[in-house]
Design a protein around this motif. Structure first.
Motif, short mmCIF file in Angstrom:
data_model
loop_
_atom_site.label_atom_id
_atom_site.label_comp_id
_atom_site.label_asym_id
_atom_site.label_seq_id
_atom_site.Cartn_x
_atom_site.Cartn_y
_atom_site.Cartn_z
N GLU A 264 1.06 -1.51 0.12
CA GLU A 264 -0.27 -0.07 0.34
C GLU A 264 0.86 1.40 -0.20
O GLU A 264 0.34 2.42 -0.62
CB GLU A 264 -0.95 -0.23 0.97
N PHE A 265 2.60 1.37 0.38
CA PHE A 265 2.77 2.14 1.20
C PHE A 265 3.91 2.68 -0.36
O PHE A 265 4.39 1.44 -0.69
CB PHE A 265 3.74 2.71 2.45
N ALA A 266 3.69 3.58 -0.51
CA ALA A 266 5.39 4.18 -1.67
C ALA A 266 6.63 4.82 -1.17
O ALA A 266 8.07 4.58 -1.60
CB ALA A 266 4.84 5.22 -2.75
N GLU A 267 5.92 5.26 0.26
CA GLU A 267 7.36 5.55 1.31
C GLU A 267 8.27 4.32 2.26
O GLU A 267 7.38 3.67 1.82
CB GLU A 267 7.29 6.63 2.15
N PRO A 268 9.58 4.73 2.19
CA PRO A 268 9.93 3.47 2.75
C PRO A 268 8.49 2.22 3.96
O PRO A 268 8.27 3.53 4.36
CB PRO A 268 11.02 3.86 3.29
N ALA A 269 8.67 1.56 4.19
CA ALA A 269 7.61 0.69 5.01
C ALA A 269 7.51 0.10 5.88
O ALA A 269 8.67 -1.13 4.74
CB ALA A 269 6.50 0.74 4.16
N VAL A 270 7.54 -0.71 6.90
CA VAL A 270 7.32 -2.22 7.66
C VAL A 270 6.61 -1.98 7.80
O VAL A 270 5.41 -1.37 8.77
CB VAL A 270 9.10 -2.47 8.39
N VAL A 271 5.51 -3.67 8.09
CA VAL A 271 4.32 -4.36 8.20
C VAL A 271 5.02 -5.29 9.31
O VAL A 271 5.63 -6.63 8.69
CB VAL A 271 3.93 -4.51 7.32
N GLY A 284 8.93 5.42 7.17
CA GLY A 284 9.97 6.68 7.98
C GLY A 284 10.81 7.04 6.18
O GLY A 284 10.79 7.12 5.27
N ALA A 285 11.91 7.75 7.18
CA ALA A 285 12.94 8.08 6.28
C ALA A 285 13.41 7.02 5.40
O ALA A 285 14.20 7.17 4.26
CB ALA A 285 13.35 9.48 6.92
N SER A 355 10.50 -8.07 -7.02
CA SER A 355 9.71 -6.66 -7.90
C SER A 355 8.99 -5.65 -6.89
O SER A 355 7.66 -4.96 -7.01
CB SER A 355 8.71 -7.57 -8.62
N LEU A 356 8.85 -6.84 -5.17
CA LEU A 356 8.64 -5.98 -4.20
C LEU A 356 8.93 -4.14 -4.31
O LEU A 356 10.39 -4.32 -3.20
CB LEU A 356 8.43 -6.30 -3.29
N ASN A 357 9.03 -3.44 -5.19
CA ASN A 357 9.84 -2.24 -5.27
C ASN A 357 9.16 -0.92 -4.17
O ASN A 357 8.26 -0.67 -4.32
CB ASN A 357 9.76 -1.99 -6.98
N GLU A 358 9.76 -0.16 -4.94
CA GLU A 358 8.87 1.34 -4.42
C GLU A 358 7.71 1.47 -4.68
O GLU A 358 7.55 2.74 -3.87
CB GLU A 358 10.25 3.01 -4.29
N SER A 359 7.40 1.22 -5.94
CA SER A 359 5.96 1.89 -6.13
C SER A 359 4.59 0.54 -5.99
O SER A 359 5.32 -0.29 -5.58
CB SER A 359 5.47 1.83 -7.91
N ALA A 404 -2.71 13.33 7.14
CA ALA A 404 -1.47 12.37 6.74
C ALA A 404 -1.96 11.74 7.90
O ALA A 404 -1.07 10.37 6.76
CB ALA A 404 -0.46 13.24 6.38
N GLN A 405 -1.81 11.62 8.74
CA GLN A 405 -2.22 10.04 9.58
C GLN A 405 -3.55 9.45 9.02
O GLN A 405 -3.44 8.60 9.31
CB GLN A 405 -1.89 10.87 11.30
N LEU A 406 -4.43 10.26 9.25
CA LEU A 406 -6.08 9.58 8.27
C LEU A 406 -5.54 9.29 7.25
O LEU A 406 -6.03 7.46 7.31
CB LEU A 406 -7.00 10.80 8.59
N LYS A 407 -5.12 8.53 6.46
CA LYS A 407 -4.46 8.56 5.30
C LYS A 407 -3.85 7.45 5.39
O LYS A 407 -3.83 6.57 5.33
CB LYS A 407 -4.07 8.88 3.92
N PHE A 408 -2.48 7.54 6.45
CA PHE A 408 -2.61 6.53 7.09
C PHE A 408 -2.81 5.39 6.96
O PHE A 408 -2.80 4.12 6.88
CB PHE A 408 -1.23 7.14 7.88
N ALA A 409 -3.71 5.63 8.44
CA ALA A 409 -4.25 4.74 9.18
C ALA A 409 -5.27 3.60 8.45
O ALA A 409 -5.39 2.34 8.42
CB ALA A 409 -4.91 5.19 10.21
#
Length: 515
Positions: A264-271, A284-285, A355-359, A404-409
């Motif tokens: 779901e995330f374009a920015e660096p993300a960890v789940v 995060g950055a 293929s799990l890339n930045e997009s 921004a936080q609402l969209k994240f949640a």
């Protein structure tokens, strides 16, 4: 009985020459067609051309060559039936005892990105499946081979006994019908998609076994992992395991859930996932910061969890990950330094998904959920939150940070089992309420988990509020903004409650139930 005559016609010629030579050395006459016959002759193996058997040339660019009574009578005749034997004698037709056929490469053809419709159609095999089905139907007398992996056993039995055993023929016949069913399923799916008929009157799917599993969700359940023949992109089915124990049923299920969320995330993300629900999500950055946030979101539940990252894992991130017991880490890649750190844990499973890339990349196709006596089939939930869909319904407008936080949640709550509530703050989840029978119960769990962190946080709900009790609980916890689909007959009650407590609330018009 003994195998005296074989018909060989294969598209995939892997292992063919040694197998055919063993048959010839055992006294088996070989009938063959086209390129297969040419290959056998060049190898010095005696071959009878198909036209010598049919008395008819191969025509229509090879479309018609084996579709002939001299072939199919030889395959289908019941050897113990006197009338059948007499008819064969009268017509001077000889029986065929062994059929070795594999089919035109339809799957490989339609997998090509530039394939034309005409090319796909030309690679639909007609004669091959017909011979396979005929021989498999008559497996009481005929051996049929569709898989090169069976060459060794068939050749050995013929060399030792002159024929194959009935048990072998029955097993091979079952494999043939599985093979032709899968072949036809791919064709029907391709043609249905070409005409836009995605949910037709009958729904046939096929999967290929990736691995046997020790057991299913519980030790008393049998299980295996299958992959879609044409599945591409970022998927657990196409992951490369770099290290660790064999994946279990629950590992695969949870890893798939983690992958769906991190996409779901374009920015660096960890789940981090436990039992198919996210227990911590952070952005995060860089990937180290994202992991730190995912860990801090719920440092208790992440123990024994599955972690997915959408950036390569570096050494600094690996050192943090190593401090906690994790079942799986999946990522687009791992640096050599990260692998050196993480492989010190011998049981930790590391999965690379290049293929799990930045997009962001949404799941393709349909999701199938078995029910007793049938199945439910639906699109994957790939609906994204478009800014145009957001509608502020309260007096208070959300701040830029709150939005921004609402969209994240909202991205996270979409993947939490319903009823679902997610609390977020500072680009991380701080409370997750999953799978509850009522919405205020899910909110209570998320708020209790967040504790003091709930003050100044935002709340996301996967479906509308049927009454204002969730808003009241949120206000008491110090939550400042809410995102939900809207659509309840009592929406105004929730809006009024938000206005009383100075909470901003936005409607999306999109529900994200997940059962």
């Amino acid at each position: 009985m003994s195998v005296k005559k074989a018909l060989i016609s294969v598209s995939d010629k892997t292992g063919l020459i040694p197998f055919a030579r063993r048959l010839a050395d055992a006294g088996v006459e070989i009938i063959s067609t086209g390129g297969t016959a040419t290959m056998l002759k060049e190898a010095g193996i005696p071959v009878i051309g198909i036209s010598e058997v049919t008395g008819f040339p191969e025509i229509l660019d090879g479309r018609v060559k084996t579709l002939h009574p001299n072939i199919h009578s030889g395959l289908l005749a019941v050897r113990d039936n006197e009338a059948h034997r007499k008819q064969l004698n009268d017509l001077q037709i000889e029986t065929i005892d062994l059929v070795v056929v594999n089919l035109y490469p339809f799957k490989q053809t339609i997998a090509k990105p530039d394939v034309t419709f005409a090319e796909a159609i030309e690679n639909i095999d007609i004669g091959g499946p017909t011979m396979l089905r005929a021989a498999a139907k008559n497996h009481q007398y005929v051996t049929v081979v569709v898989d090169a992996a069976d060459y060794e056993q068939v050749a050995t039995e013929i060399e030792q006994n002159g024929d194959t055993s009935l048990d072998t023929r029955r097993r091979l016949a079952a494999k043939v019908f599985r093979h032709t069913a899968a072949y036809d399923a791919l064709i029907s799916r391709y043609l249905s998609e070409q005409v836009g008929d995605f949910l037709p009157e009958s729904y046939t799917v096929t999967y290929e076994k990736a691995q046997d599993l020790r057991y299913g969700e519980n030790p008393h359940q049998r299980a295996a992992f299958y992959r879609e023949p044409l599945a591409g992109g970022a998927s657990i089915a196409r992951a490369q395991q770099l290290h660790g124990k064999e994946l279990s049923y629950n590992n695969i299920n949870d890893a798939d859930a983690a992958l769906a969320i991190v996409r779901e995330f374009a920015e660096p993300a960890v789940v981090a996932v436990k039992h198919s629900n996210p227990c911590g999500v952070g952005i995060g950055a860089d990937i180290r910061e994202a992991y730190q946030k995912a860990y801090e979101a719920d440092p208790v539940s992440i123990f024994g969890g599955i972690v997915a990252a959408n950036r390569p894992v570096d050494r600094d991130t690996a050192l943090l990950m190593k401090e906690t017991f994790l079942e799986i880490i999946l990522a687009p890649d791992f640096t050599e330094e990260a692998l050196a750190v993480l492989t010190e844990k011998k049981n930790l499973r590391l999965l690379r998904i290049p293929s799990l890339n930045e997009s962001r990349e949404a799941a393709q196709g349909f999701r199938i959920a078995p029910v007793a006596g049938g199945a439910l089939v639906q699109d994957y939930d790939v609906k994204q939150l478009d800014d145009a869909d957001i509608r502020v319904v309260t007096d208070k407008q959300p701040t830029a940070e709150e939005l921004a936080q609402l969209k994240f949640a909202w991205k996270v709550v979409k993947h939490v089992k319903s009823n679902a509530i997610v609390l977020a703050k500072d680009n991380m989840t701080i409370g997750v309420g999953a799978g509850q029978m009522n919405r205020v119960g899910a909110a209570g769990i998320a708020i209790a988990q967040a504790g003091e962190k709930a003050k100044g946080a935002v709340l996301a709900s996967d479906a509308f509020f049927p009454m204002p009790d969730t808003v009241e609980a949120a206000a008491k916890a110090g939550i400042t903004a809410i995102i939900q689909p809207g659509g309840s007959v009592r929406d105004q009650d929730s809006i009024d409650a938000c206005n009383r407590h100075g909470i901003a609330m936005v409607f999306t018009g999109v529900r994200h139930f997940k059962h």
